[in-house]
Design an enzyme around this catalytic site. Sequence first.
Site, mmCIF file in Angstrom:
data_model
loop_
_atom_site.group_PDB
_atom_site.id
_atom_site.type_symbol
_atom_site.label_atom_id
_atom_site.label_comp_id
_atom_site.label_asym_id
_atom_site.label_seq_id
_atom_site.Cartn_x
_atom_site.Cartn_y
_atom_site.Cartn_z
ATOM 1 N N GLU A 92 0.818 -1.215 0.000
ATOM 2 C CA GLU A 92 0.000 0.000 0.000
ATOM 3 C C GLU A 92 0.849 1.261 0.000
ATOM 4 O O GLU A 92 1.979 1.287 0.508
ATOM 5 C CB GLU A 92 -1.009 -0.004 1.144
ATOM 6 N N CYS A 105 3.504 8.582 0.721
ATOM 7 C CA CYS A 105 4.069 7.716 1.761
ATOM 8 C C CYS A 105 4.205 6.319 1.164
ATOM 9 O O CYS A 105 3.222 5.719 0.750
ATOM 10 C CB CYS A 105 3.130 7.706 2.969
ATOM 11 N N CYS A 112 6.731 -6.812 7.311
ATOM 12 C CA CYS A 112 7.796 -6.259 8.144
ATOM 13 C C CYS A 112 8.163 -7.292 9.196
ATOM 14 O O CYS A 112 7.302 -8.016 9.678
ATOM 15 C CB CYS A 112 7.294 -4.980 8.818
ATOM 16 N N CYS A 116 6.638 -4.715 15.895
ATOM 17 C CA CYS A 116 6.078 -3.733 16.845
ATOM 18 C C CYS A 116 4.647 -4.159 17.201
ATOM 19 O O CYS A 116 3.850 -4.479 16.315
ATOM 20 C CB CYS A 116 6.076 -2.328 16.244
ATOM 21 N N CYS A 119 1.438 -2.374 15.620
ATOM 22 C CA CYS A 119 1.481 -2.046 14.188
ATOM 23 C C CYS A 119 0.856 -3.142 13.326
ATOM 24 O O CYS A 119 1.196 -4.317 13.461
ATOM 25 C CB CYS A 119 2.936 -1.836 13.775
ATOM 26 N N GLY A 159 6.971 -1.797 6.429
ATOM 27 C CA GLY A 159 8.367 -2.222 6.300
ATOM 28 C C GLY A 159 9.321 -1.361 7.091
ATOM 29 O O GLY A 159 8.963 -0.270 7.552
ATOM 30 N N GLU A 160 10.532 -1.872 7.262
ATOM 31 C CA GLU A 160 11.575 -1.117 7.960
ATOM 32 C C GLU A 160 12.629 -0.725 6.913
ATOM 33 O O GLU A 160 13.375 -1.580 6.428
ATOM 34 C CB GLU A 160 12.177 -1.982 9.082
ATOM 35 N N SER A 191 11.635 7.009 7.999
ATOM 36 C CA SER A 191 11.245 6.676 9.369
ATOM 37 C C SER A 191 11.759 5.294 9.724
ATOM 38 O O SER A 191 11.582 4.343 8.977
ATOM 39 C CB SER A 191 9.715 6.707 9.464
ATOM 40 N N SER A 214 11.374 6.259 15.375
ATOM 41 C CA SER A 214 10.178 5.822 16.102
ATOM 42 C C SER A 214 10.574 5.459 17.524
ATOM 43 O O SER A 214 11.119 4.392 17.764
ATOM 44 C CB SER A 214 9.563 4.616 15.393
ATOM 45 N N LEU A 215 10.294 6.360 18.442
ATOM 46 C CA LEU A 215 10.746 6.174 19.824
ATOM 47 C C LEU A 215 9.662 5.477 20.655
ATOM 48 O O LEU A 215 9.884 4.408 21.206
ATOM 49 C CB LEU A 215 11.113 7.540 20.415
ATOM 50 N N HIS A 216 8.519 6.072 20.756
ATOM 51 C CA HIS A 216 7.307 5.492 21.347
ATOM 52 C C HIS A 216 7.377 5.163 22.839
ATOM 53 O O HIS A 216 6.372 4.739 23.416
ATOM 54 C CB HIS A 216 6.853 4.235 20.598
ATOM 55 N N ASN A 290 -3.428 4.544 16.050
ATOM 56 C CA ASN A 290 -4.558 4.021 15.283
ATOM 57 C C ASN A 290 -4.812 2.605 15.767
ATOM 58 O O ASN A 290 -3.968 1.739 15.562
ATOM 59 C CB ASN A 290 -4.208 3.962 13.790
ATOM 60 N N CYS A 333 -1.371 3.468 8.460
ATOM 61 C CA CYS A 333 -0.460 2.399 8.875
ATOM 62 C C CYS A 333 -0.868 0.960 8.587
ATOM 63 O O CYS A 333 -1.206 0.199 9.498
ATOM 64 C CB CYS A 333 -0.173 2.522 10.371
HETATM 65 N N1 SAH Z 1 9.495 0.747 10.247
HETATM 66 C C1 SAH Z 1 9.543 2.164 10.218
HETATM 67 C C2 SAH Z 1 8.577 2.827 9.256
HETATM 68 C C3 SAH Z 1 7.188 2.292 9.170
HETATM 69 S S1 SAH Z 1 6.086 2.624 10.490
HETATM 70 C C4 SAH Z 1 9.404 2.722 11.613
HETATM 71 O O1 SAH Z 1 9.263 1.953 12.554
HETATM 72 O O2 SAH Z 1 9.507 3.933 11.783
HETATM 73 C C5 SAH Z 1 5.790 4.355 10.435
HETATM 74 C C6 SAH Z 1 5.390 4.941 11.775
HETATM 75 O O3 SAH Z 1 4.057 4.570 12.157
HETATM 76 C C7 SAH Z 1 6.281 4.493 12.898
HETATM 77 O O4 SAH Z 1 6.547 5.567 13.752
HETATM 78 C C8 SAH Z 1 5.405 3.465 13.582
HETATM 79 O O5 SAH Z 1 5.834 3.182 14.876
HETATM 80 C C9 SAH Z 1 4.061 4.109 13.492
HETATM 81 N N2 SAH Z 1 2.925 3.214 13.694
HETATM 82 C C10 SAH Z 1 2.820 1.906 13.396
HETATM 83 N N3 SAH Z 1 1.611 1.423 13.722
HETATM 84 C C11 SAH Z 1 0.924 2.457 14.247
HETATM 85 C C12 SAH Z 1 -0.382 2.589 14.773
HETATM 86 N N4 SAH Z 1 -1.222 1.559 14.831
HETATM 87 N N5 SAH Z 1 -0.741 3.818 15.188
HETATM 88 C C13 SAH Z 1 0.092 4.874 15.130
HETATM 89 N N6 SAH Z 1 1.334 4.804 14.647
HETATM 90 C C14 SAH Z 1 1.754 3.615 14.218
#
Ligand code: SAH
Length: 347
Positions: A92, A105, A112, A116, A119, A159-160, A191, A214-216, A290, A333
């Site tokens: 997508e 995007c 992937c 996470c 995700c 993907g990463e 990202s 992506s810190l989170h 999300n 996402c």
């Molecule tokens: N693998 C890379 C890029 C893809 S994800 C990464 O980890 O950055 C892109 C961004 O969306 C990342 O910050 C990821 O953590 C975030 N993301 C993934 N699933 C999500 C969700 N359900 N809600 C909000 N952000 C999400």
Amino acid sequence: MKTDLKCLTMQQLQNVLQEMSEKPFRAKQIYSWMHQKLVTSFEEMTNLSNSLRKHLGERFTCTSLEKLVMLSSKDGSTQKYLFRLADGNVIETVFMRYRHGNSVCISSQVGCRMGCTFCASAIGGKIRDLTVGELLEQIYAVTRDTGEHVSHVVVMGTGEPLDNYENLLQFIEMLTDENGLHISQRNVTVSTCGLLEPLRRLAQRKLAITLALSLHAPNDELRRQLMPSARTCSIAQLLAVCDEYFRQTGRRVSYEYSLIKGVNDRPEHAHQLVELLRGKNCHVNLIPINPIKENDYHRSDVTNVLSFQKILETGKINVTIRREMGSDIDAACGQLRRRYMDNPEKS
Ligand code: SAH
């Protein structure tokens, strides 16, 4: 397997044509057909002789993506695409209209393997890396479909990207090449969940692209619960590489922080984040998560999002809350691809 000419840099294409005893200007013509005029077949390259076009078709391929689904959000800001690749896999891509220009995007892999927990793209694991041609074609296909100019590219889809490092770097080179779409490096964002070694290598390349990390989570324990890839390195190590990235490139790093109700959105988390980032020239992007149906994470309440933001602001950290676009079309996402995989007939 036939070589995909769309994956080749100008120099590589010149080498291929030289081996075929073609004149060097042919490489420029073919490159321009693929990367400026955005054609998807050799037949369309009408300033080449019929015999050369035929010959190219016999020996090489030229990636194109098949549009399976296109959904538009009600407000017209976002279009989401599902494309089928030559091997039948589905990816997508999202097109977003902003005031500052149009942005695409893109996905960097089919699936992937980073796992996470919040995700949608992690479910089902990684199937394969995308080729350079498939990375580029996502932007080309969207440009053809909308007829609109794309000025910004974010590698933030499924993907990463740093797990597909070589292709990513060649993609950036070709995307920003003056013989192609010539998008400014400054308008490209990558990202990553933070793979230490490729991140170090990227910093040394001194590109002008924006790095989004992506810190989170503000501590290793919580981050490792949310992101299995975080077990291989600490936040301190990642921040040190991001500081190095800033030193090498002068580009301010963006930290992504998806807010999950009751998990990482408490005031103490915000205070810890301030301590981590204090004094850094950086930016924090807060993303209300999300929800996906495969887990029971919930989006933080608006009041919590705002108080989290306030704590960062008080700590003198640049912070924004990501504007939500296209959630009415599952644009967020990896969700559309998931839905398609669950039930191809209904999409
Ligand atoms: N693998 C890379 C890029 C893809 S994800 C990464 O980890 O950055 C892109 C961004 O969306 C990342 O910050 C990821 O953590 C975030 N993301 C993934 N699933 C999500 C969700 N359900 N809600 C909000 N952000 C999400």
